[in-house]
Scaffold this active site. Structure first.
Site, PDB file in Angstrom:
ATOM      1  N   TYR A  74       0.703  -1.220  -0.139  1.00 19.74           N
ATOM      2  CA  TYR A  74      -0.013  -0.081   0.092  1.00 19.74           C
ATOM      3  C   TYR A  74       0.875   1.381  -0.072  1.00 19.74           C
ATOM      4  O   TYR A  74       0.710   2.007   1.017  1.00 19.74           O
ATOM      5  CB  TYR A  74      -1.064   0.093   1.407  1.00 19.74           C
ATOM      6  CG  TYR A  74      -1.714  -1.292   1.618  1.00 19.74           C
ATOM      7  CD1 TYR A  74      -2.775  -1.827   0.680  1.00 19.74           C
ATOM      8  CD2 TYR A  74      -1.321  -2.052   2.486  1.00 19.74           C
ATOM      9  CE1 TYR A  74      -3.169  -2.953   0.506  1.00 19.74           C
ATOM     10  CE2 TYR A  74      -2.151  -3.337   2.640  1.00 19.74           C
ATOM     11  CZ  TYR A  74      -2.994  -3.893   1.885  1.00 19.74           C
ATOM     12  OH  TYR A  74      -3.383  -5.093   2.117  1.00 19.74           O
ATOM     13  N   TYR A 117     -12.234  -7.330   6.814  1.00 23.85           N
ATOM     14  CA  TYR A 117     -11.284  -7.486   5.752  1.00 23.85           C
ATOM     15  C   TYR A 117     -10.948  -9.015   5.420  1.00 23.85           C
ATOM     16  O   TYR A 117     -10.866  -9.873   6.538  1.00 23.85           O
ATOM     17  CB  TYR A 117      -9.867  -6.891   6.507  1.00 23.85           C
ATOM     18  CG  TYR A 117      -8.865  -6.901   5.403  1.00 23.85           C
ATOM     19  CD1 TYR A 117      -8.763  -6.143   4.230  1.00 23.85           C
ATOM     20  CD2 TYR A 117      -7.797  -8.117   5.827  1.00 23.85           C
ATOM     21  CE1 TYR A 117      -7.603  -6.397   3.498  1.00 23.85           C
ATOM     22  CE2 TYR A 117      -6.732  -8.175   4.709  1.00 23.85           C
ATOM     23  CZ  TYR A 117      -6.748  -7.546   3.765  1.00 23.85           C
ATOM     24  OH  TYR A 117      -5.617  -7.503   2.653  1.00 23.85           O
ATOM     25  N   LYS A 164      -1.526 -16.626   8.153  1.00 24.41           N
ATOM     26  CA  LYS A 164      -0.821 -15.857   8.973  1.00 24.41           C
ATOM     27  C   LYS A 164      -0.026 -16.610   9.959  1.00 24.41           C
ATOM     28  O   LYS A 164       1.046 -17.072   9.532  1.00 24.41           O
ATOM     29  CB  LYS A 164      -1.649 -14.960   9.615  1.00 24.41           C
ATOM     30  CG  LYS A 164      -2.083 -13.791   8.645  1.00 24.41           C
ATOM     31  CD  LYS A 164      -2.584 -12.413   9.345  1.00 24.41           C
ATOM     32  CE  LYS A 164      -2.508 -11.190   8.280  1.00 24.41           C
ATOM     33  NZ  LYS A 164      -3.927 -10.814   7.747  1.00 24.41           N
ATOM     34  N   ASP A 170     -13.396 -16.629   8.729  1.00 24.47           N
ATOM     35  CA  ASP A 170     -11.892 -16.349   8.382  1.00 24.47           C
ATOM     36  C   ASP A 170     -11.320 -15.995   9.695  1.00 24.47           C
ATOM     37  O   ASP A 170     -11.495 -14.967  10.189  1.00 24.47           O
ATOM     38  CB  ASP A 170     -12.321 -15.081   7.511  1.00 24.47           C
ATOM     39  CG  ASP A 170     -10.735 -14.578   7.013  1.00 24.47           C
ATOM     40  OD1 ASP A 170      -9.746 -14.942   7.600  1.00 24.47           O
ATOM     41  OD2 ASP A 170     -10.591 -13.698   6.273  1.00 24.47           O
TER      42      ASP A 170
HETATM   43  C1  LIG Z   1      -4.448 -10.879   6.350  1.00 25.13           C
HETATM   44  C2  LIG Z   1      -5.736 -11.316   6.369  1.00 25.13           C
HETATM   45  C3  LIG Z   1      -6.089 -12.090   5.024  1.00 25.13           C
HETATM   46  C4  LIG Z   1      -5.179 -11.953   3.592  1.00 25.13           C
HETATM   47  O1  LIG Z   1      -4.309 -12.717   3.992  1.00 25.13           O
HETATM   48  P1  LIG Z   1      -2.695 -12.610   3.078  1.00 25.13           P
HETATM   49  O2  LIG Z   1      -1.999 -13.767   3.639  1.00 25.13           O
HETATM   50  O3  LIG Z   1      -2.372 -11.354   3.219  1.00 25.13           O
HETATM   51  O4  LIG Z   1      -3.316 -12.674   1.678  1.00 25.13           O
HETATM   52  C5  LIG Z   1      -7.422 -12.519   5.039  1.00 25.13           C
HETATM   53  N1  LIG Z   1      -8.329 -12.432   6.034  1.00 25.13           N
HETATM   54  C6  LIG Z   1      -7.864 -11.694   7.319  1.00 25.13           C
HETATM   55  C7  LIG Z   1      -8.851 -12.056   8.449  1.00 25.13           C
HETATM   56  C8  LIG Z   1      -6.702 -11.420   7.164  1.00 25.13           C
HETATM   57  O5  LIG Z   1      -6.359 -10.759   8.399  1.00 25.13           O
END
Ligand SMILES: *Cc1c(COP(=O)(O)O)cnc(C)c1O
Length: 430
Positions: free
Chosen positions: A20, A149, A279, A250
């Protein structure tokens, strides 16, 4: 000495895109020499206490001997082989761990290379399930809550917050999904049943169009660092069941202990139909993510025509990443992580609370090993990064949010440095 040549830093600022940023006028990137435990050492000699865990991921800190060892051992046998038509023990063993530890009966696992891709895979699973089972080309939309997100690829962007999301630029080409307000009741607030009305109404009215709900359970991360009430999540699960809609959780940011539970779904005692992790899956060592689903989803997709699940990244199931992830999970489970996260929670709670007295501070909140100071005005990224570095801490705010989610191995003195540094920098804004 090789280190004396620092011309690469200039080259970087002119040619290398960072997340970004404006390539022609980038916010400065601090050059790192190495990182170990809970500290990051810059080329310029400063040693910073890490408040970010490299975006939620480095839960065991940096340069951990056990994770290094796991990768070295795996490297001796193979770094990678394709996953189409071949398989290997690191992937299978990791999948077994994930199935054991995740909530409910999520028995089938798709490995991929990043969180955004894990979300794409989850959305695809829901859409393929829907076309197989309901034979409907209409029941393909996703319902989500504002403030979310889910990543930067196109499918994932389509379910990020439509306004505050960084993706308003692409609105005209994104699939149009269905949004409702995020819950108003905070994590530790008093649950108000009317908080679920909008979700309930929209879901039942548009159930014929909606194949799945996606949300971040309990903690909305990059969309605003917001912690909401577990009963909302319970109600979402019940409403999805009543309306024949799948639930995708997620847990890419929240998974593996960050909120005080191994998975944030456990705060509400629910299990999703599809779960994304990423992550901290490898302890922040390398890029790996996974999408898990239950029997219903797996057999639904398989009963369709052609019954194949249509995804297959080149580096699927990378053995180095899988071996590292398994070692990271073993390390976490063998540790007293719950007590440790609680220690961090208590320390951050008392440390950040007093900042509510500052004029520039709107509110503070802490859940598990996540601490947030919300300001009235957005910070100047150019200036504030250098201020934190001056205080000997690595903190990277966005907008009005100054937040930390340190490695779990952070000690109390290091935690106090984070708290003191944030207090000082934020009080200078008053
Ligand atoms: C960081 C994140 C993503 C995306 O993961 P990347 O490895 O950066 O593609 C998706 N969902 C959540 C909740 C996140 O924190």
């Amino acid at each position: 000495m090789a280190n004396a040549d620092l011309s690469w830093i200039d080259y970087d600022s002119q040619h290398v895109w960072h997340p970004y940023t404006n390539i022609k006028n980038p916010t400065p990137a601090f050059p790192v020499k190495n990182a170990s435990g809970c500290t990051i050492e810059l080329q310029t000699g400063e040693v910073l206490v890490d408040g970010m865990a490299s975006w939620w991921s480095a839960i065991h800190g940096y340069n951990h001997p056990r994770l290094n060892e796991a990768i070295k051992i795996q490297l001796e046998s193979m770094a990678h082989v394709m996953f189409g038509g071949l398989t290997h023990r690191p992937a299978t063993e990791l999948v077994q761990k994930l199935i054991e530890l995740t909530p409910g009966c999520l028995d089938h696992v798709f490995l991929s290379d990043s969180g955004s891709v894990a979300v794409e895979v989850a959305l695809k699973m829901a859409m393929q399930y829907s076309s197989s089972v309901y034979k409907s080309s209409v029941k393909q939309k996703i319902l989500t809550i504002r403030g979310g997100y889910h990543g930067d690829t196109f499918g994932a962007m389509s379910v990020c917050d439509p306004i505050t999301g960084m993706h308003s630029l692409f609105t005209s080409v994104l699939p149009r999904q269905i949004f409702v307000d995020r819950p108003k009741t905070k994590f530790d607030g008093i649950w108000d049943e009317s908080d679920f009305e909008q979700f309930e109404t929209v879901l039942s009215k548009r159930r014929r169009e909606i194949c799945a709900v996606i949300l971040e359970p309990i903690v909305q991360g990059a969309g605003g660092m917001y912690f909401y009430h577990p009963t909302y999540l319970k109600r979402v699960r019940e409403a999805c069941d009543r309306n024949d809609v799948l639930l995708i959780a997620d847990e890419i940011a929240t998974g593996f202990g960050r909120t005080g539970k191994l998975f944030a779904c456990e705060h509400a005692d629910i299990a999703p139909d599809i779960l994304c992790v990423g992550k901290s899956l490898t302890g922040g060592y390398m890029s790996l993510a996974a999408t898990l689903c239950n029997e219903r989803v797996a057999s639904g997709i398989s009963s369709g025509d052609p019954g194949l699940f249509m995804h297959g990244p080149t580096f699927m199931g990378n053995p180095l990443a899988c071996a590292c992830a398994k070692a990271s999970i073993d390390l976490l489970i063998a540790s007293d992580w719950q007590k440790n996260v609680l220690r961090i929670e208590n320390h951050l709670s008392s440390g950040l609370e007093i900042m509510n007295q500052l004029k520039s501070v709107k509110s503070t909140r802490v859940l598990g090993a996540i601490g947030v100071v919300e300001l009235h005005q957005p910070v100047d990224m150019h200036l504030i990064g250098a201020e934190f570095v001056k205080q000997g801490i690595w903190v990277r705010p966005f907008g009005t949010l100054v937040y930390v989610m340190p490695p779990f191995c952070i000690n109390n003195a290091e935690l106090q440095s984070l708290v003191n540094g944030i207090g000082l920098v934020v009080s200078e804004l008053d």
